[in-house]
Scaffold this motif. Structure first.
Motif, PDB file in Angstrom:
ATOM      1  N   GLY A  92       0.360  -1.014   0.341  1.00  0.00           N
ATOM      2  CA  GLY A  92      -0.178  -0.146  -0.251  1.00  0.00           C
ATOM      3  C   GLY A  92       0.501   1.452  -0.213  1.00  0.00           C
ATOM      4  N   GLY A  93       2.167   1.523  -0.197  1.00  0.00           N
ATOM      5  CA  GLY A  93       3.011   2.257  -0.503  1.00  0.00           C
ATOM      6  C   GLY A  93       1.977   3.161  -1.451  1.00  0.00           C
ATOM      7  N   MET A  94       2.415   4.651  -2.215  1.00  0.00           N
ATOM      8  CA  MET A  94       2.144   5.330  -2.659  1.00  0.00           C
ATOM      9  C   MET A  94       2.124   5.041  -3.951  1.00  0.00           C
ATOM     10  N   GLY A  95       3.343   5.190  -4.415  1.00  0.00           N
ATOM     11  CA  GLY A  95       3.926   4.418  -5.553  1.00  0.00           C
ATOM     12  C   GLY A  95       2.942   2.913  -6.021  1.00  0.00           C
ATOM     13  N   SER A  96       3.297   2.599  -5.584  1.00  0.00           N
ATOM     14  CA  SER A  96       2.551   1.202  -5.906  1.00  0.00           C
ATOM     15  C   SER A  96       0.570   1.402  -5.779  1.00  0.00           C
ATOM     16  N   VAL A  97       0.522   1.943  -5.168  1.00  0.00           N
ATOM     17  CA  VAL A  97      -0.841   2.208  -5.828  1.00  0.00           C
ATOM     18  C   VAL A  97      -1.199   3.237  -6.763  1.00  0.00           C
ATOM     19  N   VAL A  98      -0.428   4.224  -6.944  1.00  0.00           N
ATOM     20  CA  VAL A  98      -0.649   5.327  -7.754  1.00  0.00           C
ATOM     21  C   VAL A  98       0.055   4.180  -8.997  1.00  0.00           C
ATOM     22  N   GLU A  99       0.860   3.493  -9.562  1.00  0.00           N
ATOM     23  CA  GLU A  99       0.724   2.470 -10.783  1.00  0.00           C
ATOM     24  C   GLU A  99      -0.230   1.694 -11.043  1.00  0.00           C
ATOM     25  N   ALA A 100      -0.705   1.466  -9.665  1.00  0.00           N
ATOM     26  CA  ALA A 100      -2.068   0.067  -9.600  1.00  0.00           C
ATOM     27  C   ALA A 100      -3.156   0.924 -10.555  1.00  0.00           C
ATOM     28  N   GLN A 101      -3.449   1.594  -9.696  1.00  0.00           N
ATOM     29  CA  GLN A 101      -4.833   2.398 -10.433  1.00  0.00           C
ATOM     30  C   GLN A 101      -4.114   3.125 -11.631  1.00  0.00           C
TER      31      GLN A 101
END
Length: 529
Positions: free
Chosen positions: A366-375
């Motif tokens: 749930g790190g912001m970078g990972s969440v952003v890439e998934a979104q």
């Protein structure tokens, strides 16, 4: 040649020279955070500027995230987080406020090691005022590094790798709006009911008067040590030198809030517009798995050694029973088990993998970078948030319908498997995140174009001080208008006091007059007798 034609040729020549001066700007990126996920975001900014023709130098604490970039790269070793700190942050069930002091001290220690590094000290000796036209500082509880802009006598831009926290808002004079904007540490999302607003208000006070105050105390000590007062201005004055802040966030992710002009959103800056080719073995797995592949990563900071044996076993038992191939980013330590459906790798090109159409699910920290890439790529998520902003990020993911979150401390095979099965088999999660992907990508400029425009804007306008909020130059009492309220109350009090005094005088005069009249009547009555 006519005068008008000559005028336009001269104007075009001046304009070209003006923009050539900006193109040739000397820019220093100082990214001291030992987190590779932070560097990926910060270095993407440097990469965009280097590709735009600027002379960019990067100093960072980890291996270059973009080895083929056009910027000059200086890696400094010896800084980082202790394994014990990360293990404690993950596995300690104590509330955040009890762990925060140790975390702030560890981060401050790492930040100080980065600037006292012999290689950095030599660099500062060789490069003084005028060496750079602009400094870009990667922010991670290291405000004292703002003093570098005073060393080079140049404007400064701050890069923050996530949704802005209160300390970032305070740098810019951004309004708090605690009544309807959840703070990062609250794990709340809009809209908030009464009890949520009450919790948010309390957490905001804790963050302002506890977290930020503790951090500022540490930063002041480090600033005084590294930037002595006989040569540099006070840190409070240096904070007012920030031209703008880039944040790896976009308003479509929420929360909705007002922002001052010099907070610039560049959410997804690290995402490639066109994915790179995958390694042959990974590409073969993804291309052949028509039923879909699950990607599992707990980020760049967390290694397998930071997990307890019990939690690792729970994860393996659930993952190994899934009827899908699983790409699992796992460190060099002993693996929790072997299974035909699991492919372990100590490193995986996450952005390129998530861009593949056969990725069915992303299990993430749930790190912001990972969440952003998934979104961005429209991939549903199951989150196992560990610390920092991760619980808040996953709370927003869950509320938005992009996936589900499970608690790491109470993690069980049942809770993890239930979340995975729900997201895999309920099409609403995939549909919702893919709908958001279209919304998230719909912008007038790409994040990299946005970076180049605003950096050159700051350079063209000598720091762009006209974008700065007057709130930056006001103290807390002035921002809350307590001085004005106190002054008005004092005036009101004086008016009331004068009014009361007049009333008292009138009453006294009336009493005196009444007493005299009564005395005269008594005398007359006695004479009549």
């Amino acid at each position: 040649m006519t005068p008008s034609l000559l005028y336009w040729l001269l104007l075009l020549g001046l304009t070209a020279n003006h923009f050539n001066a900006v193109t040739a700007a000397r820019i220093l990126g100082f990214f001291p955070s030992p987190s590779k996920s932070h560097l990926i975001v910060h270095a993407a900014i440097a990469d965009a500027l280097a590709n735009a023709g600027h002379d960019v130098t990067v100093i960072a604490s980890t291996k270059n995230a973009y080895p083929n970039a056009k910027y000059k790269y200086i890696q400094i070793n010896g800084t980082g987080f202790g394994s014990a700190m990360l293990t404690g942050m993950i596995n300690d069930s104590a509330p955040l406020y009890r762990k925060f002091d140790g975390m702030v001290r560890a981060i401050s220690k790492s930040a100080n090691e980065s600037i006292t590094n012999p290689r950095v000290q030599r660099f500062l000796e060789e490069h003084r005022a005028g060496a750079f036209d602009l400094l870009i500082l990667g922010y991670f509880m290291n405000e004292f590094h703002l003093g570098l802009a005073m060393h080079f006598q140049c404007p400064i831009i701050v890069s923050f790798s996530a949704q802005p926290m209160i300390a970032i808002h305070q740098l810019l004079g951004n309004p708090s709006e605690a009544a309807y904007v959840p703070t990062l540490l609250s794990n709340l999302v809009q809209r908030m009911d009464f009890f949520a607003r009450m919790k948010n208000y309390v957490v905001t006070l804790f963050e302002e008067f506890g977290v930020v105050r503790l951090m500022r105390q540490q930063q002041q000590k480090l600033y005084d040590y590294n930037f002595p007062p006989d040569r540099y201005p006070p840190l409070d004055e240096v904070r007012k030198n920030v031209s703008l802040v880039f944040v790896n966030h976009h308003f479509s992710q929420g929360p909705i809030r007002p922002n001052v002009p010099n907070l610039i959103e560049i959410g997804g800056i690290q995402i490639k517009e066109k994915p790179d080719p995958l390694p042959a073995d990974i590409g073969k797995v993804l291309d052949e798995a028509k039923e879909g592949v699950i990607y599992f990563s707990l980020g760049t900071n967390i290694q397998s050694t930071h997990l307890t044996e019990e939690k690792a076993k729970i994860m393996f038992n659930v993952i190994s029973k899934l009827p899908y191939k699983v790409l699992w980013k796992w460190g060099d330590s002993d693996r929790p088990g072997q299974s035909n459906n699991i492919i372990y790798k100590d490193w995986l090109p996450q952005d390129d993998i998530l861009a593949h159409p056969n990725i069915k699910l992303f299990i993430t920290h749930g790190g912001m970078g990972s969440v952003v890439e998934a979104q961005y790529h429209g991939v549903p998520m199951v989150g196992i948030p560990l610390f920092g902003d991760q619980p808040s990020n996953m709370a927003n993911v869950e509320r938005s319908g992009y996936g589900l979150s499970v608690d790491y401390i109470t993690l069980s095979e049942e809770s993890l498997n239930k979340a995975i099965q729900e997201v895999l088999h309920n099409p609403k999660y995939t549909k919702t995140v893919r709908d958001f992907s279209r919304l998230y990508r719909d912008r007038p400029m790409s994040p990299r174009e946005t970076v180049v425009y605003w950096v050159e804007y700051v350079l063209r306008h000598n720091g762009a001080k006209h974008m700065q909020s007057p709130a930056v130059h006001m103290n807390r009492w002035q921002l809350m208008s307590l001085d004005v309220i106190g002054f008005l109350l004092a005036i009101f009090g004086c008016v009331v006091a004068v009014f009361v005094k007049i009333c008292m005088l009138l009453c006294c005069r009336r009493k005196t007059k009444t007493a005299k009249v009564t005395k005269v009547k008594v005398k007359k009555a006695k004479k009549n007798e």
